[in-house]
Design a protein around this motif. Structure first.
Motif, PDB file in Angstrom:
ATOM      1  N   ALA A 138       0.830  -1.207   0.000  1.00  0.00           N
ATOM      2  CA  ALA A 138       0.000   0.000   0.000  1.00  0.00           C
ATOM      3  C   ALA A 138       0.865   1.258   0.000  1.00  0.00           C
ATOM      4  O   ALA A 138       0.594   2.208  -0.735  1.00  0.00           O
ATOM      5  N   ALA A 139       1.918   1.274   0.801  1.00  0.00           N
ATOM      6  CA  ALA A 139       2.807   2.436   0.834  1.00  0.00           C
ATOM      7  C   ALA A 139       3.524   2.595  -0.503  1.00  0.00           C
ATOM      8  O   ALA A 139       3.689   3.707  -1.007  1.00  0.00           O
ATOM      9  N   PHE A 140       3.946   1.491  -1.096  1.00  0.00           N
ATOM     10  CA  PHE A 140       4.616   1.524  -2.401  1.00  0.00           C
ATOM     11  C   PHE A 140       3.657   2.083  -3.456  1.00  0.00           C
ATOM     12  O   PHE A 140       4.039   2.909  -4.283  1.00  0.00           O
ATOM     13  N   ALA A 141       2.398   1.658  -3.397  1.00  0.00           N
ATOM     14  CA  ALA A 141       1.385   2.159  -4.343  1.00  0.00           C
ATOM     15  C   ALA A 141       1.179   3.654  -4.158  1.00  0.00           C
ATOM     16  O   ALA A 141       1.152   4.413  -5.132  1.00  0.00           O
ATOM     17  N   ARG A 142       1.042   4.101  -2.906  1.00  0.00           N
ATOM     18  CA  ARG A 142       0.823   5.538  -2.650  1.00  0.00           C
ATOM     19  C   ARG A 142       1.989   6.368  -3.159  1.00  0.00           C
ATOM     20  O   ARG A 142       1.805   7.433  -3.758  1.00  0.00           O
TER      21      ARG A 142
END
Length: 196
Positions: free
Chosen positions: A8-12
């Motif tokens: 999720a952090a990588f996507a954001r």
């Protein structure tokens, strides 16, 4: 030591939906640690090392030459003489709406945020795959090359309004925890691993 972060952090950080990161993972463009975190440096090399154009198509996601800008999709109907292009556009519109809709309905039916998050991700990715297979069977050139329905239009999945959904459930919002829960489910594991 490598820098790691959740999907999720990588996507954001890349300005894409978690489902897009899931597609990158499926295509082997992410390096994951044993505990399921993204190895940032190694994954960036895999994503960044791709040429902007290759095999006659455009690179989707970050490339060495260009990072896709956030775009406002234009989902106007293509010319009437191309029914396959019209189907492609219509399917893309449905795919972009279905994940957030599934998440909202889950919350309205009383499901916890984890279920809403899982449905948002899985329903959108599965709908994209179903549509891509349909388009490929009917001769759509990008889908036949393995691109997803949204990917071939340069579009991303739509993110649900998690702040509003968490407020409606009266639950605190922690997208990293939701992502960790979801990636621990059997959904993202290869079938042999999931049944073990």
């Amino acid at each position: 030591m490598a820098t790691t972060e959740t999907r999720a952090a990588f996507a954001r950080r890349h300005g894409v939906n978690r489902s897009t990161v899931g597609r990158w993972e499926t295509k082997g463009s992410l390096v994951l640690t044993v505990d399921g975190l993204v190895n940032v440096e190694a994954s960036e090399r895999l994503l960044g090392g791709r040429a902007e154009t290759y095999r006659g198509g455009k690179a989707k996601g970050p490339s060495a030459q260009k990072v896709l800008a956030k775009i406002t999709p234009v989902l106007d109907a293509p010319p009437a003489q191309d029914p396959l292009a019209l189907a492609h556009t219509g399917l893309a519109e449905v795919i972009r709406a279905i994940g957030p809709y599934a998440a909202r309905m889950a919350v309205e039916f009383g499901a916890p945020l984890e279920v809403a998050y899982g449905l948002d991700q899985a329903v959108a990715v599965e709908a994209d795959g179903i549509a891509a297979r349909f388009l490929a069977r009917h001769g759509h050139p990008d889908s036949a090359k393995g691109y997803g329905t949204l990917e071939s239009l340069g579009l991303d999945f739509v993110e649900a309004d998690w702040v509003a959904l968490a407020a409606a459930r009266g639950e605190p919002l922690n997208l990293d925890a939701l992502d960790a829960w979801f990636t621990a489910t059997d959904y993202w594991r290869p079938p042999a691993e999931a049944s073990a």
